[in-house]
Design a protein around this motif. Structure first.
Motif, PDB file in Angstrom:
ATOM      1  N   LEU A   1      31.389  72.946 111.771  1.00  0.00           N
ATOM      2  CA  LEU A   1      32.313  73.810 111.043  1.00  0.00           C
ATOM      3  C   LEU A   1      32.113  75.272 111.444  1.00  0.00           C
ATOM      4  CD1 LEU A   1      32.150  72.153 107.515  1.00  0.00           C
ATOM      5  CD2 LEU A   1      33.975  71.971 109.207  1.00  0.00           C
ATOM      6  N   LEU A   2      30.877  75.653 111.683  1.00  0.00           N
ATOM      7  CA  LEU A   2      30.594  77.012 112.117  1.00  0.00           C
ATOM      8  C   LEU A   2      31.244  77.289 113.477  1.00  0.00           C
ATOM      9  CD1 LEU A   2      29.115  79.569 111.268  1.00  0.00           C
ATOM     10  CD2 LEU A   2      27.115  78.714 112.521  1.00  0.00           C
TER      11      LEU A   2
ATOM     12  N   MET B   1      43.135  74.201 105.926  1.00  0.00           N
ATOM     13  CA  MET B   1      42.099  74.005 104.908  1.00  0.00           C
ATOM     14  C   MET B   1      42.633  73.224 103.710  1.00  0.00           C
ATOM     15  SD  MET B   1      39.795  77.497 105.141  1.00  0.00           S
ATOM     16  CE  MET B   1      41.089  78.612 104.664  1.00  0.00           C
ATOM     17  N   ILE B   2      43.916  73.365 103.425  1.00  0.00           N
ATOM     18  CA  ILE B   2      44.525  72.567 102.360  1.00  0.00           C
ATOM     19  C   ILE B   2      44.600  71.102 102.784  1.00  0.00           C
ATOM     20  CG2 ILE B   2      46.710  72.096 101.170  1.00  0.00           C
ATOM     21  CD1 ILE B   2      47.126  75.169 101.092  1.00  0.00           C
ATOM     22  N   MET B   3      44.934  70.884 104.042  1.00  0.00           N
ATOM     23  CA  MET B   3      45.117  69.519 104.539  1.00  0.00           C
ATOM     24  C   MET B   3      43.802  68.778 104.791  1.00  0.00           C
ATOM     25  SD  MET B   3      48.305  69.218 104.422  1.00  0.00           S
ATOM     26  CE  MET B   3      48.529  67.639 105.193  1.00  0.00           C
TER      27      MET B   3
ATOM     28  N   TRP C   1      36.259  78.157 103.341  1.00  0.00           N
ATOM     29  CA  TRP C   1      37.466  78.825 102.846  1.00  0.00           C
ATOM     30  C   TRP C   1      37.280  80.339 102.864  1.00  0.00           C
ATOM     31  CZ3 TRP C   1      42.347  77.714 100.795  1.00  0.00           C
ATOM     32  CH2 TRP C   1      42.710  76.355 100.804  1.00  0.00           C
ATOM     33  N   VAL C   2      36.168  80.783 102.315  1.00  0.00           N
ATOM     34  CA  VAL C   2      35.925  82.223 102.207  1.00  0.00           C
ATOM     35  C   VAL C   2      35.886  82.863 103.599  1.00  0.00           C
ATOM     36  CG1 VAL C   2      34.255  83.978 101.476  1.00  0.00           C
ATOM     37  CG2 VAL C   2      34.758  82.029  99.988  1.00  0.00           C
TER      38      VAL C   2
ATOM     39  N   LEU D   1      38.524  85.472 105.492  1.00  0.00           N
ATOM     40  CA  LEU D   1      38.057  86.823 105.814  1.00  0.00           C
ATOM     41  C   LEU D   1      38.037  87.117 107.313  1.00  0.00           C
ATOM     42  CD1 LEU D   1      35.100  87.237 103.303  1.00  0.00           C
ATOM     43  CD2 LEU D   1      37.388  88.245 103.173  1.00  0.00           C
ATOM     44  N   LEU D   2      37.743  86.118 108.114  1.00  0.00           N
ATOM     45  CA  LEU D   2      37.592  86.343 109.551  1.00  0.00           C
ATOM     46  C   LEU D   2      38.859  86.851 110.232  1.00  0.00           C
ATOM     47  CD1 LEU D   2      35.354  83.325 110.587  1.00  0.00           C
ATOM     48  CD2 LEU D   2      34.737  85.742 110.505  1.00  0.00           C
TER      49      LEU D   2
END
Length: 134
Positions: free
Chosen positions: A56-57, A101-103, A111-112, A116-117
């Motif tokens: 994920l990172l 992210m919703i899917m 999410w955060v 922000l990125l």
């Protein structure tokens, strides 16, 4: 007008390539389990829910790289010193990120950071404005 449109399209294309390359690396390092079809939404959701932190990172690194590059390229193409093209690219990618992210099942920290990125398009914008003086 054409240069402005090209600036946004160029920024989106360059950013998308960066994201795609990082995600391709992620898929290489963390391949789909045997027998899982990448076109199966439910199977892909299950795969994403089991990904380790590093995978994920890597996606977030792709977002970061894509943000900076899209801000840089859009600003260079527009060549008028305005940040609006970088911001348009950032908003487009932000909306795409939120949709993904919703899917897909992603943790809160993703999410955060995923939201922000996209502000990093302004770093790309600033880098494009820097003129080196010898």
């Amino acid at each position: 007008m054409g240069r402005r449109i090209l600036a946004v399209v160029g920024g989106l294309l360059a950013g998308s390539i960066c994201i795609w390359l990082m995600e391709a690396l992620g898929h290489f390092l963390y391949p789909l389990p045997a027998g899982v079809e990448p076109t199966s939404v439910e199977a892909f959701k299950a795969y994403v829910s089991t990904l380790p932190f590093a995978a994920l990172l890597l996606v977030l690194v792709g977002y970061s790289l894509g943000a900076v590059v899209s801000g840089f390229i859009s600003t260079k193409i527009a060549n008028d010193g305005k940040n609006r093209y970088a911001i348009i690219c950032g908003v487009f990618f932000l909306l795409a990120t939120v949709y993904n992210m919703i899917m897909l099942p992603t943790p809160v920290w993703f999410w955060v950071l995923g939201i922000l990125l996209w502000g990093l398009v302004l770093i790309g914008y600033k880098l494009a404005l820097n003129n080196t003086k010898a």
